[in-house]
Scaffold this active site. Structure first.
Site, PDB file in Angstrom:
ATOM      1  N   ASP A 203      -1.825 -19.673   2.302  1.00 26.59           N
ATOM      2  CA  ASP A 203      -1.379 -18.632   3.227  1.00 26.59           C
ATOM      3  C   ASP A 203      -1.638 -17.338   2.313  1.00 26.59           C
ATOM      4  O   ASP A 203      -2.326 -16.240   2.928  1.00 26.59           O
ATOM      5  CB  ASP A 203       0.111 -18.613   3.486  1.00 26.59           C
ATOM      6  CG  ASP A 203       0.714 -17.228   4.474  1.00 26.59           C
ATOM      7  OD1 ASP A 203       0.136 -17.280   5.635  1.00 26.59           O
ATOM      8  OD2 ASP A 203       1.069 -16.404   3.534  1.00 26.59           O
ATOM      9  N   LYS A 207      -4.817 -14.338   3.148  1.00 28.27           N
ATOM     10  CA  LYS A 207      -4.512 -12.658   3.217  1.00 28.27           C
ATOM     11  C   LYS A 207      -5.370 -11.963   2.126  1.00 28.27           C
ATOM     12  O   LYS A 207      -5.770 -10.862   2.581  1.00 28.27           O
ATOM     13  CB  LYS A 207      -3.124 -12.359   3.184  1.00 28.27           C
ATOM     14  CG  LYS A 207      -2.020 -13.059   4.290  1.00 28.27           C
ATOM     15  CD  LYS A 207      -0.596 -12.957   3.808  1.00 28.27           C
ATOM     16  CE  LYS A 207       0.311 -13.636   4.856  1.00 28.27           C
ATOM     17  NZ  LYS A 207       1.561 -13.975   4.427  1.00 28.27           N
ATOM     18  N   GLY A 304       8.224 -12.191  10.360  1.00 23.42           N
ATOM     19  CA  GLY A 304       9.409 -11.994  11.227  1.00 23.42           C
ATOM     20  C   GLY A 304       9.266 -11.220  12.387  1.00 23.42           C
ATOM     21  O   GLY A 304       8.107 -10.550  12.233  1.00 23.42           O
TER      22      GLY A 304
END
Lengths: 438, 438
Positions: A203, A207, A304
């Site tokens: 992950d 990025k 989130g």
């Protein structure tokens, strides 16, 4: 007032629902700030009966997300499904081909297909925005893409995975080991049931590949990110690191070197007192070094509902305001195919931990072996505070901090120690990033 | 390719010269990234003979900066002169009235006349960009103006003056006192010969007034910033603060409270371990708390040629790309006249230091006086490590940390202690910001 920007949202998980909530709560503000309203026309998600705490009255429900790409009354598709292939990819391609703007939070998609999708967006003169794909609520894509236009970027150092940073922080605070803390993180919802993408560094690598393209004007090149996860970091390593004045972090680093750009994701010892060492828990941070601006550090929540939805809204507002930029700053056809300098030319100092056989002369034999391999040692700790509980059984925990050496040499040292008669088990090797992290 | 954005620069100090250097070095990149070249057409500065290390061949020299506002071949005026009145103000007004875009690094100008200038820019449909006016190379204006569109902002906490932060950091590191360190900072060029704007908090207040407008949708309201400088902070205070686990920082704070927005600049004790406490030397930082994004912290260089020129270039690139926004997000006519809640309703805990007369019963008398004033004490240190060198002469250094109380009460306590027979000299009072600073 100009006519509304009409959007369709595919995917109503936490992020999609968060975007719907903000559009409802701040519709008037956004219309005033952007000079036109942002109107939610249609949504698509798997389950139309689920209660998501959002009001979708007056919003069309499409059971097939591809309908959003085809709809005449939609200017922009927000892809919040996820995954580098399948529906997400098909939808984004179809929407761009249909001349619709696309906003996505999908790091895997952009890491794998960013350059091709950018080409498509530019052909159609539409936007492909992905602020939410990197570091959640931190506006790092916009900063790289717009604010740092005057800079040649030298390096990026990021803490880009909140799950890993949470686990490492917990290990540090509680002294517990990786597997134990991971299980808790899963129970708390901070880690997925299959944690491979997070703890394995994939992950963060997605990025990083995106940021590296923005920083260095190169095609997105996920395939050439060197990736190591945090699975092998033990509580003992974290305790030793602290004795030496370091924290252990999963760093994602892209930097210009002779011959090209190195992209690497791996655990690293980071000196205490630097901004990245202070980033704890689920927080993310990115330190950019530009030739004019110097060191710039952005820190915030990397995941989130709220932070990710905030980033999606930033992208929507930009498009509503008429800001349509090439997705990777330069037109896709001008992006360079990245040179791929071999990772084994990379140099750093290293943390090296192993169990030595506790006999007279063992340390002399080991240090001599290292000297013969041309690795010079800056510091040695035998046992140490952190090693006390790990010792016993006639084995002596030893930590070396080396002077700067290259990866190739270190790989040889690792093999040499693994076979050395005075070393028990496999040596642990972690890079030290004592470079400029502010 | 679209035709060039033609610019005129007024002021060739370090920042102006820095901008010229970047335009020369990165012209091709900027043209590719913005879809059009940025062309330097004319400059104006006081001294045309000075060697600034820049090549101005082919660039028109205007002895009168106002000529830039009048010139038919200029689309954008970069005002890099400084000062809230005089030439800078006249030039910006004239340029906007002439329908030219304006980019400025002038915090005083925007703090005093921002709303009126924004109105003018909007009437003419041109940009008024000022990224370099706040926190140098940190892209905080763009972050507030664009990236946080989805957020209701709750507060801003900033370290916005590098001179003050340098002085406080030096005082902490060396134990030397304010006047002493200030003199060194002046010799090193980190502080002006007249340091009032910096150490008195006015420069930070200019920047805060701008950020508060962006955060809360209010007119820029410099007149109502509560301002205290760092002149009265002593090395003893910094040492005591450390004993309690705090750093002393000059904070610039804007926050929503019942009845409006409080803007305040003052020294504060900041808990160690928070991002703002870790900001050292000439660095600046801004912590924004948004309802969706949570806590976002941006840290970087707040001044100097490179960082400030980098910010100016960001503004130029935005305009070259066609991004023309209302200067304060909302159209100026929609900005609210800010309510001005009285500072004396503000609540915090306080650090309170004074010299008590060293006699039996003096502490009892003082603590009783505080109790009568309804101030409750969380911690007391008599003498302490930090106080040792300050004691003697029958006077006893005492520090109280109070529980939360309001400014009005604290003002009464300060007066009461100043007159108390058991207290020698004037008590020192510093606010404690133990709120959410991440």
């Amino acid at each position: 007032m100009t006519k509304a920007l009409r959007i369709g949202i595919a995917g109503l998980g936490t992020v999609g629902a968060g975007v719907v909530k903000i559009l409802a709560a701040r519709g008037d503000y956004l219309a005033a700030a952007c000079g036109r309203p942002i109107e939610l026309v249609a949504v698509s998600a798997r389950n139309s009966n689920k209660d998501r705490g959002i009001d979708l009255s007056g919003v069309r429900w499409e059971s097939d997300p591809m309908a959003l790409a085809r709809a005449d009354d939609i200017d922009l598709v927000a892809e919040l499904i996820g995954g580098s292939e399948g529906v997400a990819r098909e939808l984004v391609e179809a929407a761009l081909k249909a001349g619709k703007h696309v906003v996505t939070a999908n790091k895997a998609l952009i890491a794998h297909h960013g350059t091709a999708l950018a080409r498509l967006a530019e052909e159609k003169g539409v936007a492909l925005n992905y602020e939410a794909a990197v570091a959640g609520g931190i506006p790092i894509v916009k900063t790289m893409r717009e604010s740092l236009a005057g800079n040649e970027i030298r390096s990026i150092h990021g803490i880009l995975n909140g799950t890993c940073n949470y686990i490492l922080t917990e290990m540090e605070t509680t002294g517990r080991d990786f597997a134990d803390v991971l299980k808790d993180a899963q129970d708390l919802g901070y880690a997925e049931a299959d944690p491979t993408f997070d703890v394995g560094g994939i992950d963060a690598a997605h990025k990083l590949a995106i940021l590296a393209s923005l920083a260095f004007g190169t095609e997105v090149d996920f395939a050439n990110v060197h990736i190591e996860g945090i699975e092998k970091i033990s509580a003992t390593d974290i305790a030793f690191a602290r004795e030496f004045g370091f924290k252990v972090k999963l760093l994602a680093i892209a930097e210009k070197v002779d011959g090209g750009v190195v992209q690497r994701v791996h655990p690293a010892l980071v000196p205490e007192g630097t901004p990245l060492a202070a980033v704890s828990g689920v927080y993310n941070a990115v330190a950019v070094d530009g030739d004019r601006v110097g060191h710039l550090v952005l820190e915030g929540r990397g995941a989130g509902e709220g932070p990710t939805a905030s980033a999606v809204l930033s992208d929507l507002a930009d498009i509503a305001r008429g800001l349509i930029l090439p997705p990777f700053i330069l037109p896709a056809k001008k992006l360079k195919a990245p040179a791929k300098p071999a990772m084994d030319t990379h140099k750093s100092s290293f943390y090296l931990r192993f169990l030595a056989v506790d006999r007279a002369g063992s340390m002399a034999a080991i240090t001599q072996a290292l000297a013969q391999a041309s690795v010079s040692i800056e510091r040695i700790v035998q046992r140490g505070e952190a090693g006390k509980k790990a010792s016993g059984d006639g084995r002596l925990p030893v930590v070396f901090i080396t002077h700067e050496t290259d990866e190739g040499t270190m790989a040889r040292v690792r093999a040499l120690l693994a076979e050395h008669e005075d070393v028990a088990g496999t040596p642990q090797v972690v890079r030290i990033e004592d470079g400029e992290l502010r």
